[in-house]
Motif scaffolding. Structure first.
Motif, PDB file in Angstrom:
ATOM      1  N   GLU A  97      13.151  15.720  27.323  1.00  0.00           N
ATOM      2  CA  GLU A  97      12.926  16.676  28.407  1.00  0.00           C
ATOM      3  C   GLU A  97      14.121  16.802  29.345  1.00  0.00           C
ATOM      4  N   LEU A 131       8.175  28.185  22.163  1.00  0.00           N
ATOM      5  CA  LEU A 131       7.260  27.081  21.893  1.00  0.00           C
ATOM      6  C   LEU A 131       7.263  26.634  20.445  1.00  0.00           C
ATOM      7  N   ALA A 137       7.384  19.697  26.257  1.00  0.00           N
ATOM      8  CA  ALA A 137       6.520  19.810  25.079  1.00  0.00           C
ATOM      9  C   ALA A 137       7.185  19.196  23.855  1.00  0.00           C
ATOM     10  N   VAL A 173       1.353  20.701  32.545  1.00  0.00           N
ATOM     11  CA  VAL A 173       1.960  21.053  31.259  1.00  0.00           C
ATOM     12  C   VAL A 173       1.680  19.971  30.226  1.00  0.00           C
ATOM     13  N   THR A 174       1.742  18.714  30.640  1.00  0.00           N
ATOM     14  CA  THR A 174       1.448  17.611  29.717  1.00  0.00           C
ATOM     15  C   THR A 174       0.035  17.744  29.153  1.00  0.00           C
ATOM     16  N   CYS A 224      -3.367  21.018  22.997  1.00  0.00           N
ATOM     17  CA  CYS A 224      -2.985  21.744  21.784  1.00  0.00           C
ATOM     18  C   CYS A 224      -2.757  20.779  20.617  1.00  0.00           C
ATOM     19  N   VAL A 243      -0.112  20.564  26.541  1.00  0.00           N
ATOM     20  CA  VAL A 243       0.488  20.208  25.259  1.00  0.00           C
ATOM     21  C   VAL A 243      -0.413  19.232  24.511  1.00  0.00           C
ATOM     22  N   LEU A 246      -0.133  27.523  25.774  1.00  0.00           N
ATOM     23  CA  LEU A 246       1.266  27.101  25.768  1.00  0.00           C
ATOM     24  C   LEU A 246       2.210  28.297  25.744  1.00  0.00           C
ATOM     25  N   ALA A 253       8.218  23.061  19.728  1.00  0.00           N
ATOM     26  CA  ALA A 253       7.230  21.984  19.784  1.00  0.00           C
ATOM     27  C   ALA A 253       6.216  22.060  18.646  1.00  0.00           C
ATOM     28  N   SER A 289       9.479  23.206  30.663  1.00  0.00           N
ATOM     29  CA  SER A 289       8.172  23.072  30.012  1.00  0.00           C
ATOM     30  C   SER A 289       8.317  22.913  28.506  1.00  0.00           C
TER      31      SER A 289
END
Length: 305
Positions: A268, A210, A259, A285-286, A292, A289, A243, A213, A255
């Motif tokens: 993606e 992660l 992100a 998932v959207t 966050c 993100v 996440l 992102a 995923s």
């Protein structure tokens, strides 16, 4: 081997694709350059998130050459060695050294589940094929192979096998490896949602999905641990955790790339057999993100010196 520093945050970088799913080399280089400029300490290219096993042999070598060009020596480049057979892995290890990789992240041979002796032999032959430092990648949930303590014991005499990326979902492994081998093997936290536990228990650094992102928060988290500021580390980790759990899911690559796209850092697009997330999962998932992104912690007191 002395030029490799196994500390800090090493994002497991993605490989970027065009609309026709050919490799978008400029975009791949752009992803790597942006991560370096955001302060990461090294890069892992063509690991799981880099879709290693969806690339053709010549493409792997082209991606590595493009990464070496883009990074231009600013940080170490660890390249994944993930092949169906040991000879193919040996051939790639040799080529990776010539192209300019700093180190190798070596996986068990794909598909076939080896005996312990076969696993150690696979790693030994790859190590003998080059002089690069090698990090073994232990991820039993994903690859059905556990690099146990007895396998590591059998490889103690191989000088360039120096590190273990530990992605088993059991943080006790960091202590067990330290107790069994002292400082013989460097450990790296390799599963995002137990990364802080691994760092506290002695992992030298964090190989993170992660981070692609949210690199600045990842760098700040490790910096906080390094200076003993666990309050800040916990604050960032708790914000990040929804996440980070994605890294332990079967669709982690989709995923993480989604992100990246939401954060304006990549596309993606993924190669078959993977497909981009859709429907309820994509919406879930959207939302994670975006939440966050809207609640990013202040980092003014968390940055490395």
């Amino acid at each position: 081997m002395t030029s490799m520093t196994w500390t800090g945050v090493f994002p497991a970088a993605t490989t970027q694709f065009n609309a026709d799913l050919s490799i978008d080399m400029p975009a791949t280089q752009g992803v790597l350059d942006a991560l370096v400029r955001d302060g990461v300490h090294g890069l892992v290219v063509m690991g799981t998130c880099g879709e290693n096993n969806s690339l053709e042999p010549d493409e792997k070598r082209q991606v590595l050459a493009a990464a070496v060009e883009a990074v231009a020596g600013r940080v170490p480049i660890i390249v994944g060695v993930s092949e169906f057979t040991t000879p193919r892995a040996v051939a790639f290890a040799k080529d990776a050294e010539k192209i300019g990789a700093t180190a190798l992240m070596v996986l068990p041979a794909m598909v076939y589940v080896p005996t312990e002796n076969e696993l150690a032999h696979h790693f030994r032959l790859i190590a003998q094929a080059c002089s690069l430092p090698i990090m073994l990648y232990n991820n039993p949930p994903a690859y059905r192979v556990n690099i146990g303590l007895s396998t590591l014991a059998a490889l103690q005499d191989v000088p360039n096998i120096v590190a273990v990326k530990e992605s088993a979902p059991d943080p006790r492994r960091f202590t067990d490896i330290a107790n069994a081998f002292g400082d013989r093997f460097i450990t790296m936290a390799g599963l995002d949602d137990v990364a802080l536990e691994g760092l506290i228990l002695g992992a030298a650094g964090w190989i993170s999905g992660l981070t692609s992102a949210f690199p600045q928060e990842s760098v700040a988290l490790v910096a906080a641990v390094d200076r003993g500021d666990l309050e800040t580390a916990r604050r960032i980790y708790r914000w990040f955790m929804p996440l980070l759990h994605l890294d332990a899911e079967h669709d982690l690559v989709q995923s993480i790339k989604l992100a990246e796209q939401i954060m304006g850092r990549g596309s993606e697009r993924v190669r078959l057999p993977r497909l981009p997330l859709e429907g309820a999962r994509r919406a879930e998932v959207t939302k994670m993100v975006e939440t966050c992104a809207a609640t990013r912690p202040a980092l003014s007191n968390a940055k490395a010196a």
